[in-house]
Structures are given as structure tokens and as C-alpha cells.
Motif scaffolding. Structure first.
Motif, PDB file in Angstrom:
ATOM      1  N   UNK A  26       8.887   0.479   7.758  1.00  0.00           N
ATOM      2  CA  UNK A  26       8.117   1.503   7.084  1.00  0.00           C
ATOM      3  C   UNK A  26       9.047   2.482   6.368  1.00  0.00           C
ATOM      4  N   UNK A  27       8.470   3.191   5.427  1.00  0.00           N
ATOM      5  CA  UNK A  27       9.193   4.215   4.671  1.00  0.00           C
ATOM      6  C   UNK A  27       8.762   5.578   5.206  1.00  0.00           C
ATOM      7  N   UNK A  28       9.737   6.454   5.448  1.00  0.00           N
ATOM      8  CA  UNK A  28       9.425   7.814   5.920  1.00  0.00           C
ATOM      9  C   UNK A  28      10.206   8.812   5.067  1.00  0.00           C
ATOM     10  N   UNK A  62      18.951   4.115   6.149  1.00  0.00           N
ATOM     11  CA  UNK A  62      18.222   2.987   6.732  1.00  0.00           C
ATOM     12  C   UNK A  62      18.502   2.976   8.227  1.00  0.00           C
ATOM     13  N   UNK A  63      17.449   2.876   9.019  1.00  0.00           N
ATOM     14  CA  UNK A  63      17.592   2.783  10.469  1.00  0.00           C
ATOM     15  C   UNK A  63      16.969   1.477  10.925  1.00  0.00           C
ATOM     16  N   UNK A 104      19.262  -0.016   1.690  1.00  0.00           N
ATOM     17  CA  UNK A 104      19.909   1.288   1.540  1.00  0.00           C
ATOM     18  C   UNK A 104      19.919   1.710   0.065  1.00  0.00           C
ATOM     19  N   UNK A 105      20.024   0.735  -0.854  1.00  0.00           N
ATOM     20  CA  UNK A 105      19.941   1.066  -2.287  1.00  0.00           C
ATOM     21  C   UNK A 105      18.551   1.617  -2.628  1.00  0.00           C
ATOM     22  N   UNK A 109      14.261   4.508   5.332  1.00  0.00           N
ATOM     23  CA  UNK A 109      13.616   3.228   5.617  1.00  0.00           C
ATOM     24  C   UNK A 109      13.926   2.845   7.057  1.00  0.00           C
ATOM     25  N   UNK A 110      12.862   2.522   7.824  1.00  0.00           N
ATOM     26  CA  UNK A 110      13.022   2.087   9.212  1.00  0.00           C
ATOM     27  C   UNK A 110      12.661   0.609   9.309  1.00  0.00           C
ATOM     28  N   UNK A 111      13.558  -0.168   9.901  1.00  0.00           N
ATOM     29  CA  UNK A 111      13.355  -1.622  10.008  1.00  0.00           C
ATOM     30  C   UNK A 111      13.275  -2.015  11.478  1.00  0.00           C
ATOM     31  N   UNK A 112      12.290  -2.840  11.814  1.00  0.00           N
ATOM     32  CA  UNK A 112      12.187  -3.428  13.163  1.00  0.00           C
ATOM     33  C   UNK A 112      12.949  -4.754  13.121  1.00  0.00           C
TER      34      UNK A 112
END
Ligand code: ADP
Ligand code: MG
Length: 327
Positions: A298-300, A305-306, A225-226, A235-238
Motif C-alpha cells: 500500500x501507499x501511505x 520503501x518499507x 523507491x523511484x 510505499x509498504x510492501x508485504x
């Protein structure tokens, strides 16, 4: 402290020699030669008893960790470590405790060629505050504000192990498993809490390829998140792609693992973003650094942050206070 000078002498005897230390412990200040054409990178972190390590932690482990968490910050900047200073607060002038602390501190310092060049020794609650200094090629430091939409998100190592060790002590975000776990897995997790590995070689290699990096100290999602905030991206995290150690898989079920890995903290792994074109170079760099890395998201465009689970559904921590990570 009457024995202050005895303690300082014990410290001085353990210091690694470096040619760029013109004057080390013993004067009012150290005199250090920064190599020509390099930028100086400086970081400081304190470890307080009961806050940053459990009461009863072995002094050698405290010594290791006090330096490790600082070297981890240099790693996250892509810097090469050189020097450090140490402010030590001790409840009493316990020479045996100090020698054991120095065993851990000096072991890690010699692994990375770091010279202790000064510090302060006082009486007070147990605390070790270290400042580290390192070098980076001008313009090459890895910052939090460089992530770009389209980047992959990566993490080193196996996050969650340190938080799992705390959980097994009843200090973590999830309860210890009722069934109890085998001694070998417990010891492996405890070692990750007490003796984190600063990813110096990986950080140096990343400086050529990554857009942004951070070391994971507060928890993977919190630290990412920083990066998202500093870079102005989402930022999307699996969450089910986070690599888990064998010990973590032995000890905790999938629900607990997600919580420990995404939110636990104390990992001192590197989280970083890089363009997909760098995948091959990153894999090669990680192999050369003998450090596993995994692509975890990935970054969108956007913010925050999701996290998503293996079915692609949003995953939010059941822990209170985490709303700001939700999407
Ligand atoms: P001063 O009063 O000039 O600050 P100190 O008595 O505090 O000096 O320290 C004497 C020397 O020992 C200094 O060079 C200082 O940097 C060093 N020193 C003191 N404590 C530590 C420590 N914990 N680790 C490393 N060096 C220390
Ligand atoms: Mg002093």
C-alpha cells in the motif's frame, strides 16, 4: 567493417512492414508518421555483454532481450509500441551470429507489430542498444509520480525468477542451493532471465486505472523507491505476499526467495499503484491481458520503501547497500 552492408542487408530483410513507416532502413534517417491525436513515447536501453547478459548467452536470446527490455519500458508507460532502432556493436562481422540474434529480435518484434526502422552497425565489444517508439493517448501515460496515499501496490507475474537463474550460475545475490535442483526448474528460471515477457497488454489496460507504474529492472524495492521518491509518498510492501513461481519455490528456501524477489532485478514485470476502488477493474484487465497480478502492499504518507514479513515485522535485506530501503 568491410561486411557492414551485407550485415545491414541481412537486418533489412527481417523487418516487419508498417504503413506508418514512410521510409525505413536505407536512407540517412527514417521517416515516420505519428498518428493524429497521439503522443510519442520514446525509450532506450543498451545491453552489454557480461553486464546485462552473461557471456555465452545464445545470440537469439540476446536479440529477444534487447527488444524486450525496451518494450517493457513502453509497457510501464502504458504505451502501444510501433517502431524501434538498433545500434549494434559486434567484435567481428559474424553473419551467422547476426542471423541468430535477428531470430530472437524478429520473433518478439512480430509479436508486438514493431518495425525496425534504422540503426547503426559498428565494430567493437558486443553490445546491442535499442530505442523504441510508441504511442499513448494524450495525458494517459503511466508515470512514476502519480502514486497517492491510500493506493494499493500491485506487481505482475512472479518476481525473482531471473535473479534466481543468475544465482544458479553463481552470479546472484544468494548462493546456489548446495543440493542442486532439477533440470526443469533450472530451465524455467533461465528462460525468465533470457526471454523476459514485456507486459504490453497489461500496461495498455492499466493506463485507464493505475495512478503510477514502473517496470522492475533493478529490483522490486529499488524500483518502487523511484516511485516513492517521484510521487512524494511512502510505499509498504508485504514481502511474503510476493507471488513466487513453482520453479523458484522448488529451488530456494523462504529466506533466499525474499532476497531474490524483493531485490533481484531483471524481472521486467510491472509494479503499479491504483486506488482500492479499481481492484475489480484491474483483476478484469489482468485476465483480459492474460497476465497474473497480485496486491503486495500500500501507499501511505511519508517517504521511502518499507518491507514487512508475514508477521508484520520489518524485513531488511542482509545485503549491504540496502539501508536506504529500510524503515
Ligand atoms: P549512415 O552512414 O547514413 O548513417 P549507415 O551506413 O550507418 O548510414 O546505415 C545505412 C542504413 O542502414 C541506414 O538507414 C541505417 O539506419 C540502417 N542501419 C544500419 N545499421 C542498422 C542496424 N543495426 N539496424 C537497423 N538499421 C540499420
Ligand atoms: Mg550510420
Amino acid at each position: 567493417m568491410p561486411a557492414e552492408f551485407d550485415l545491414i542487408e541481412r537486418i533489412r530483410r527481417r523487418v516487419l512492414a508498417r504503413g506508418d513507416v514512410l521510409l525505413g532502413i536505407g536512407d540517412d534517417a527514417a521517416l515516420l508518421q505519428v498518428p493524429a491525436g497521439r503522443q510519442l513515447v520514446v525509450a532506450m536501453d543498451a545491453l552489454n555483454a557480461g553486464v546485462h547478459f552473461p557471456h555465452g548467452t545464445a545470440p537469439a536470446d540476446i536479440g529477444w532481450k534487447a527488444l524486450a527490455v525496451n518494450l517493457s519500458d513502453l509497457a510501464a508507460m502504458g504505451a502501444e509500441p510501433a517502431w524501434c532502432t538498433l545500434a549494434l556493436s559486434l567484435p567481428s562481422a559474424d553473419a551467422a551470429w547476426l542471423d541468430a540474434f535477428l531470430d530472437g529480435f524478429a520473433a518478439l518484434a512480430s509479436l508486438h507489430g514493431v518495425a525496425l526502422v534504422g540503426g547503426d552497425t559498428t565494430r567493437g565489444p558486443l553490445s546491442a542498444c535499442v530505442t523504441v517508439h510508441g504511442f499513448v493517448e494524450p495525458g494517459r501515460a503511466l508515470r512514476r509520480d502519480g502514486a497517492r496515499p491510500g493506493d494499493d501496490v500491485w506487481v505482475s507475474g512472479t518476481p525473482g525468477d531471473a535473479a534466481a537463474a543468475l544465482a544458479l550460475m553463481g552470479l546472484g545475490p544468494v548462493p546456489a542451493p548446495a543440493s542442486g535442483i532439477d533440470a526443469q526448474a533450472t530451465a524455467a528460471l533461465r528462460a525468465r532471465l533470457d526471454r523476459p515477457t514485456p507486459r504490453i497488454a497489461l500496461g495498455r489496460a492499466l493506463a485507464a486505472h493505475a495512478h503510477a507504474a514502473i517496470d522492475v529492472s533493478d529490483g522490486l524495492l529499488a524500483d518502487l523507491a523511484h516511485v516513492a521518491r517521484a510521487s512524494g509518498v511512502r510505499i509498504e510492501i508485504d514481502v511474503d505476499r510476493l507471488p513466487a513461481s513453482a520453479a523458484l519455490r522448488t529451488a530456494f528456501d523462504a529466506d533466499a526467495r525474499r532476497l531474490l524477489q524483493a531485490g533481484g532485478g531483471d524481472d521486467y514485470e510491472l509494479a503499479f499503484t491504483a486506488p482500492p476502488a479499481a481492484r475489480g477493474a484491474l483483476e478484469a484487465a489482468a485476465t483480459a491481458a492474460d497476465t497474473a497480478i497480485a496486491r503486495i502492499g500500500r501507499v501511505t504518507g511519508g517517504d521511502g520503501v518499507v518491507a514487512r514479513d508475514a508477521r508484520g515485522l520489518p524485513w531488511t535485506s542482509p545485503r549491504a547497500g540496502w539501508e536506504h530501503f529500510g524503515g
